[in-house]
Enzyme design. Structure first.
Site, PDB file in Angstrom:
ATOM      1  N   ALA A  16       0.840  -1.192   0.000  1.00 23.80           N
ATOM      2  CA  ALA A  16       0.000   0.000   0.000  1.00 23.80           C
ATOM      3  C   ALA A  16       0.880   1.250   0.000  1.00 23.80           C
ATOM      4  O   ALA A  16       2.054   1.190   0.348  1.00 23.80           O
ATOM      5  CB  ALA A  16      -0.912  -0.004   1.230  1.00 23.80           C
ATOM      6  N   CYS A  17       0.278   2.346  -0.378  1.00 22.30           N
ATOM      7  CA  CYS A  17       0.962   3.639  -0.393  1.00 22.30           C
ATOM      8  C   CYS A  17       1.593   3.892   0.982  1.00 22.30           C
ATOM      9  O   CYS A  17       0.951   3.632   1.987  1.00 22.30           O
ATOM     10  CB  CYS A  17      -0.056   4.728  -0.713  1.00 22.30           C
ATOM     11  SG  CYS A  17       0.645   6.385  -0.752  1.00 22.30           S
ATOM     12  N   PRO A  18       2.846   4.303   1.031  1.00 21.15           N
ATOM     13  CA  PRO A  18       3.675   4.833  -0.040  1.00 21.15           C
ATOM     14  C   PRO A  18       4.681   3.819  -0.590  1.00 21.15           C
ATOM     15  O   PRO A  18       5.576   4.187  -1.326  1.00 21.15           O
ATOM     16  CB  PRO A  18       4.423   5.970   0.660  1.00 21.15           C
ATOM     17  CG  PRO A  18       4.688   5.417   2.030  1.00 21.15           C
ATOM     18  CD  PRO A  18       3.451   4.597   2.352  1.00 21.15           C
ATOM     19  N   ASP A  74      -2.127  -1.776  -5.638  1.00 20.62           N
ATOM     20  CA  ASP A  74      -2.674  -0.570  -5.011  1.00 20.62           C
ATOM     21  C   ASP A  74      -3.274   0.321  -6.095  1.00 20.62           C
ATOM     22  O   ASP A  74      -2.566   0.801  -6.973  1.00 20.62           O
ATOM     23  CB  ASP A  74      -1.556   0.156  -4.255  1.00 20.62           C
ATOM     24  CG  ASP A  74      -2.017   1.436  -3.578  1.00 20.62           C
ATOM     25  OD1 ASP A  74      -3.229   1.733  -3.602  1.00 20.62           O
ATOM     26  OD2 ASP A  74      -1.155   2.136  -3.010  1.00 20.62           O
TER      27      ASP A  74
END
Length: 186
Positions: free
Chosen positions: A14-16, A41
């Site tokens: 997932a981000c980042p 993502d």
């Protein structure tokens, strides 16, 4: 079909993290070569487009195969690295105090629509990162704007884009909505 010189597996991250891993791997890619980033993502498309542009790289496109997004970036030459402006940051704790004290502040949420709909700060203006460059005229360049995303990475990229467009009073909220404990609306 694009044939990459290097492949990065960022599935399940997932981000980042897709950006963090891309940035790290890009150091091993020669100018002109193509890096394929495999991600799951949904926000990674806008993230990588903005990151490539801010770093002087070329975003070639994304192919979707089931749940996997295959992003393609061509590394720019050493001379193409654009200058970056340092964006001031505010801690989530200090930002939350401003929101809870009812201060009249402008909040720009640059997460993807699905993330925003899951819950956002009441009154936040929603412009996904991938649309910031085209839609920034919806904001006033003289306003103090707090930019927020999930972790603080996309909001930094958005603030960089806006800074180049003449916005002077931008503050990145770090870490972002991933640790937000305040009230949200849907």
């Amino acid at each position: 079909m694009i044939t990459p010189n290097h492949v990065l597996d960022a599935k399940g991250l997932a981000c980042p993290m897709p950006i963090v891993k891309t940035k790290k791997m890009m150091k091993d890619v020669e100018p002109g070569q193509v890096l394929e980033i495999q991600a799951t993502d949904k926000g990674s498309t806008a993230d990588l487009q903005a990151w490539a542009k801010s770093g002087g790289h070329e975003y070639l496109g994304t192919e979707i195969e089931g749940d996997v997004l295959r992003h393609y970036l061509r590394k720019g030459g050493a001379s193409s690295v654009s200058e970056t402006v340092v964006i001031p940051e505010i801690s989530l704790k200090d930002f939350k105090e401003k929101v809870e004290n009812g201060e009249h502040i402008t909040v720009l949420d640059v997460r993807e629509l699905e993330e925003y709909q899951e819950g956002h700060i009441d009154g936040a203006i929603h412009i996904p990162l991938g649309e910031v460059e085209q839609r920034s005229d919806e904001l006033k360049k003289d306003d103090l704007i707090y930019v927020i995303c999930h972790s603080g990475r996309r909001s930094e990229l958005a603030a960089q884009i806006m800074s180049k467009q003449g916005f002077k009073k931008l503050i990145n909220v770090v870490p972002g909505m991933c640790d937000w404990t305040g009230k949200t609306v849907k």
